[in-house]
Design a protein around this motif. Structure first.
Motif, short mmCIF file in Angstrom:
data_model
loop_
_atom_site.label_atom_id
_atom_site.label_comp_id
_atom_site.label_asym_id
_atom_site.label_seq_id
_atom_site.Cartn_x
_atom_site.Cartn_y
_atom_site.Cartn_z
N ALA A 357 -5.45 -16.20 -13.88
CA ALA A 357 -4.15 -15.88 -13.31
C ALA A 357 -3.63 -17.05 -12.49
O ALA A 357 -4.35 -17.64 -11.70
N ALA A 358 -2.39 -17.40 -12.72
CA ALA A 358 -1.81 -18.54 -12.03
C ALA A 358 -1.52 -18.20 -10.58
O ALA A 358 -1.12 -17.09 -10.25
N ALA A 359 -1.74 -19.17 -9.71
CA ALA A 359 -1.44 -18.95 -8.29
C ALA A 359 0.05 -18.86 -8.09
O ALA A 359 0.81 -19.70 -8.56
N GLY A 360 0.48 -17.83 -7.40
CA GLY A 360 1.88 -17.66 -7.10
C GLY A 360 2.25 -18.39 -5.83
O GLY A 360 1.46 -19.14 -5.27
N PRO A 361 3.45 -18.19 -5.32
CA PRO A 361 3.85 -18.82 -4.08
C PRO A 361 3.05 -18.28 -2.92
O PRO A 361 2.39 -17.25 -3.02
N GLY A 362 3.10 -18.96 -1.81
CA GLY A 362 2.40 -18.49 -0.61
C GLY A 362 2.96 -17.16 -0.17
O GLY A 362 4.02 -16.72 -0.61
N PRO A 363 2.26 -16.45 0.73
CA PRO A 363 2.70 -15.13 1.15
C PRO A 363 4.05 -15.18 1.85
O PRO A 363 4.26 -15.97 2.75
N ALA A 364 4.95 -14.36 1.39
CA ALA A 364 6.26 -14.29 2.02
C ALA A 364 6.14 -13.58 3.36
O ALA A 364 5.40 -12.61 3.48
N PRO A 365 6.83 -14.03 4.38
CA PRO A 365 6.73 -13.36 5.69
C PRO A 365 7.33 -11.97 5.62
O PRO A 365 8.31 -11.72 4.92
N LEU A 366 6.73 -11.05 6.34
CA LEU A 366 7.27 -9.71 6.43
C LEU A 366 8.52 -9.71 7.30
O LEU A 366 8.64 -10.53 8.21
N PRO A 367 9.44 -8.81 7.06
CA PRO A 367 10.59 -8.68 7.97
C PRO A 367 10.11 -8.47 9.40
O PRO A 367 9.26 -7.63 9.67
N LEU A 368 10.62 -9.26 10.30
CA LEU A 368 10.24 -9.23 11.72
C LEU A 368 8.77 -9.54 11.93
O LEU A 368 8.24 -9.36 13.02
N GLN A 369 8.11 -10.02 10.86
CA GLN A 369 6.70 -10.42 10.96
C GLN A 369 5.88 -9.38 11.71
O GLN A 369 5.35 -9.59 12.80
N PRO A 451 15.78 2.79 6.30
CA PRO A 451 16.20 3.86 7.23
C PRO A 451 15.09 4.87 7.51
O PRO A 451 15.02 5.43 8.61
N HIS A 452 14.22 5.11 6.54
CA HIS A 452 13.13 6.08 6.72
C HIS A 452 11.83 5.45 6.21
O HIS A 452 11.79 4.88 5.13
N LEU A 453 10.78 5.60 7.00
CA LEU A 453 9.49 5.00 6.67
C LEU A 453 8.40 6.04 6.85
O LEU A 453 8.39 6.79 7.85
N VAL A 454 7.48 6.11 5.90
CA VAL A 454 6.37 7.07 5.93
C VAL A 454 5.06 6.31 6.02
O VAL A 454 4.83 5.37 5.24
N LEU A 455 4.21 6.71 6.95
CA LEU A 455 2.84 6.21 7.02
C LEU A 455 1.96 7.26 6.34
O LEU A 455 1.79 8.37 6.84
N ALA A 456 1.44 6.93 5.14
CA ALA A 456 0.71 7.89 4.31
C ALA A 456 -0.78 7.66 4.43
O ALA A 456 -1.25 6.51 4.33
N ALA A 522 6.41 1.60 14.99
CA ALA A 522 7.45 2.24 15.81
C ALA A 522 8.14 1.23 16.71
O ALA A 522 9.37 1.27 16.90
N GLY A 523 7.35 0.29 17.27
CA GLY A 523 7.96 -0.72 18.14
C GLY A 523 8.92 -1.62 17.39
O GLY A 523 10.02 -1.91 17.88
N GLN A 524 8.52 -2.09 16.21
CA GLN A 524 9.39 -2.95 15.44
C GLN A 524 10.65 -2.21 14.99
O GLN A 524 11.75 -2.76 15.00
N ARG A 525 10.49 -0.94 14.61
CA ARG A 525 11.66 -0.19 14.15
C ARG A 525 12.58 0.17 15.32
O ARG A 525 13.80 0.22 15.15
N ALA A 526 12.02 0.40 16.50
CA ALA A 526 12.87 0.67 17.67
C ALA A 526 13.74 -0.54 17.98
O ALA A 526 14.91 -0.40 18.37
N PRO A 532 11.37 6.24 14.30
CA PRO A 532 9.96 5.89 14.11
C PRO A 532 9.45 6.38 12.76
O PRO A 532 10.14 7.13 12.05
N PRO A 533 8.26 5.98 12.37
CA PRO A 533 7.71 6.42 11.09
C PRO A 533 7.44 7.92 11.08
O PRO A 533 7.22 8.55 12.13
N ALA A 534 7.42 8.48 9.88
CA ALA A 534 6.91 9.83 9.67
C ALA A 534 5.46 9.71 9.20
O ALA A 534 5.04 8.68 8.69
N LEU A 535 4.69 10.78 9.39
CA LEU A 535 3.29 10.82 8.97
C LEU A 535 3.12 11.78 7.80
O LEU A 535 3.73 12.86 7.77
N PHE A 536 2.29 11.36 6.84
CA PHE A 536 1.96 12.20 5.69
C PHE A 536 0.48 12.04 5.40
O PHE A 536 -0.06 10.94 5.45
#
Length: 682
Positions: A357-369, A451-456, A522-526, A532-536
């Protein structure tokens, strides 16, 4: 014999694949969007795509998830249905051409044993006279499988099962409990089995002609030694043994007089290597090995003469650890988040020529890291031949799914309806309180600002989220929800220390990980002005989600949806059936945790569950008794919570522990997704 009319189905889940010994057919359990399981027979032509045929049961009945399937060379499927100590064997097949498509069902036998397991006969033995040579009253016996049965005694009974419906013939009763099952000849007379005795596993050989057993593998004085793969023509054998000090793969020639070898290239720390299939070649035997680590799978070709593993470039996802390798190619089950499980056909030589497998680009930064990703260096931390190879699941790999390489074809994966597309997911690393945690994430690179995030949270606890198709998470993604599904401590696939971190500490290190993630999310989303996240969570994950909802600050949890929760390890021990109690005890689930958080008992924490809550439980749950959820409902009512306003309780009639995968599962998926988006329990 009964006949059922088949209707067109589109399977979203498939599991328990088996292959006919000659590779002409495969079988699996399949389920469509509306739930309900049925057997599926796959025709595997020498060229062209593999084609599945559903085998619906009369009377709209469903197969049980615990049913065992054996694919037969004529395309029929042998099914062993388990109901307590009663096991029924039936043969399912597709009716002949002409008229409306139909399924035939023919009862073959019934057994009364606490345990029963089937093994297919080798290709040249199926349909031949039985190894014992005894004729049936109505002609030649036609054996198609071996049945291994156990009762309360430490012994295993062995029967030959015949396709003509004649009574199974018991050919042996051997002392000890036996697992595994590898044929040592093509006539179906010598069967290698793994005997468990005095806490040690050793492979023995059962001669079905005489019913006698002789030792095969005894490498060390107290070592666990198992035969995992064998080629009768070359006598090439692969074994798994802890005689070298750790559990490792080795190889040798049975009867050749040489020693067993345990190559370093077959021992990759932190990864599980599983031989899938072998094929003789002029230069020597070739073996395809599946490598599992974390959420993903990879494949490699191992040739003893070369002394190395050569990676095969397959798309990111999860492989099924079962397969058949013939002139038509290597066939294996495969799934990814946006490809429901189907059968892949691999041209091993073409993939090998394609290169790693060919190496792809380096890891893209997450939004707000939110958290640092991995190093992104090829092969970081991997030993031996993997050091310079980017595996599909590694952070340094491509961020988007590459085109399927030459030599790879996937047949039978159900497309999304109405011309749409299934939602993809990616594997990322998030910072945890004790080290990085891998998570499967839906929602693209902007998942954190959705707008909505779930921690599963997954069930188990000895389980993990995988890079595979999941109908519940797909339904959430379709509802516009981003999903973060972490493999917190206690999850499998990351080495022994990670998996064993919660032994004797249910709701300990894993709860620490979940609360740490909740706080960061929750802190980043605030900061973005988002809820805040929902739980599942399901099963153990539901227990963990309820603990997290009770311990996290109110502003960190938007809502919580749980399926088949238990309330504490101790309460589960007091109410569950004996197999669940045994597992709970073995994992230390009943041991209390003494720390500042107090008891890990949801019932004692019910007054702290302030976020909107949805509880779903099947009323015939054989793993987590429905009384656990009923007790939570009663406690919430007792402390003054309003059902329909503060919480909603849904009891699925006739459903078991796999309530989301049974009849009516699609309705529950929709209910859960809508609740996790809106928070309205009514």
């Amino acid at each position: 014999m009964t006949v059922a009319t088949r209707s067109a189905t589109h399977a979203l889940r498939r599991l328990s694949f088996s292959f006919a010994a000659d590779g002409s057919h495969a079988a699996c359990l399949a389920s469509a969007a509306d739930g309900g399981w049925y057997a599926e027979s796959w025709h595997l032509p020498a060229s062209g795509p593999a084609v599945p045929t559903p085998l619906a049961l009369p009377g709209n009945r469903s197969e049980n998830l615990r049913s065992q399937l054996i694919a037969l060379p004529d395309g029929s499927v042998l099914v062993c249905r388990h109901d307590g100590e009663r096991h029924e064997l039936v043969a399912l097949g597709a009716a002949g051409p002409g008229g409306e498509p139909a399924t035939t069902e023919r009862r073959l036998a019934a057994f009364r044993r606490p345990g029963l397991r089937l093994l297919p006969l080798p290709a040249s033995a199926a349909g031949s006279p039985a190894p014992d040579g005894a004729p049936a009253a109505d002609g030649a016996r036609v054996p198609v499988a071996v049945a291994l049965g156990t009762d309360t005694r430490p012994a295993t009974a062995v029967w030959l099962v015949h396709a003509d419906g004649s009574e199974p013939r018991q050919v042996a009763e051997i002392p000890g409990l036996h697992g595994g099952g590898v044929w040592l000849d093509r006539a179906g007379t010598l069967l290698a089995l793994d005997r468990v005795a005095a806490g040690v596993v050793r492979t023995v050989v059962l001669d079905l002609r005489s019913g006698t057993v002789t030792p095969l593998l005894e490498i060390g004085e107290r070592s666990n030694d198992r035969l995992v793969l064998f080629d009768p023509d070359s006598r090439f054998a692969m074994v798994r043994s802890d005689a070298p000090g750790t559990d490792r793969l080795g190889w040798g020639l049975l009867g050749g007089g040489g020693p067993l070898r345990f190559p370093e290239c077959l021992h990759v720390s932190g990864m599980l290597l599983r031989p899938v299939a072998l094929r003789p070649a002029p230069e020597g035997v070739r073996v395809v090995v599946q490598i599992d680590h974390g959420a993903g799978s990879a494949l490699a070709l191992w040739r003893p003469v070369a002394g190395r593993l050569d990676p095969l470039p397959v798309p990111p996802g999860r492989l099924g650890a079962a397969g058949h390798w013939s002139e038509a190619g290597l066939r294996m089950p495969y799934s990814s988040p946006d490809h429901p499980t189907a059968l892949a056909t691999l041209d091993v030589d073409a993939l090998l020529a394609h290169g790693p497998a060919a190496a792809g680009p380096g890891p893209a930064p997450l939004p707000l890291q939110l958290a640092p990703l991995g190093t992104g260096l090829p092969g970081s931390g991997l030993p031996g031949p993997w050091r310079d190879v980017v595996l599909p699941w590694q952070p340094g790999g491509a961020r988007t799914a590459p085109a399927a390489p030459a030599g790879w074809r996937l047949d039978g994966s159900t497309p999304a309806g109405d011309g749409g597309r299934w939602h993809p997911a990616q594997s990322i690393e998030l910072a945890g309180p004790a080290g990085p945690l891998e998570a499967v994430v839906y929602g693209g690179d902007s998942w954190l600002s959705s707008p909505h995030l779930v921690l599963a949270l997954h069930g188990g606890p000895a389980d993990a989220w995988r890079l595979e198709f999941d109908p519940a998470l797909q339904r959430m993604a379709a509802e516009g929800l981003a999903v973060v599904a972490p493999n917190q401590r206690g999850s499998t696939g990351y080495g022994l220390a990670h998996a064993m971190a919660i032994r004797g500490a249910w709701g300990g290190p894993d709860l620490d990980d979940v609360l740490y993630l909740l706080d960061g999310l929750a802190g980043q989303r605030a900061a973005l002005g988002l809820e805040p996240p929902a739980l599942f969570g399901v099963s153990y994950g539901a227990f963990l989600a309820l603990l997290a909802a009770a311990h996290a600050p109110a502003e960190q949890v938007a809502r919580c949806a749980v399926v088949a929760p238990f309330l504490s390890g101790a309460r589960l021990l007091s109410e569950a059936a004996s197999p669940v109690r045994a597992l709970t005890t073995r994992l230390g689930g009943g041991e209390p945790i003494a720390d500042a958080r107090g008891p890990r008992d949801v019932l004692q924490l019910a007054h702290r569950l302030t976020a909107p809550l949805l509880v779903v439980h099947g009323d015939r749950d054989e793993v987590v008794p429905v009384s656990q959820s009923r007790a939570l409902r009663h406690e919430l009512l007792r402390i003054g919570r309003s059902e329909g306003t503060d919480f909603r309780y849904v009891e699925a009639a006739g459903a078991g522990h796999e309530v989301l995968a049974e009849d009516g599962g699609a309705v529950l998926h929709e209910l859960l997704a809508a609740f996790l988006r809106t928070g309205r329990p009514g």
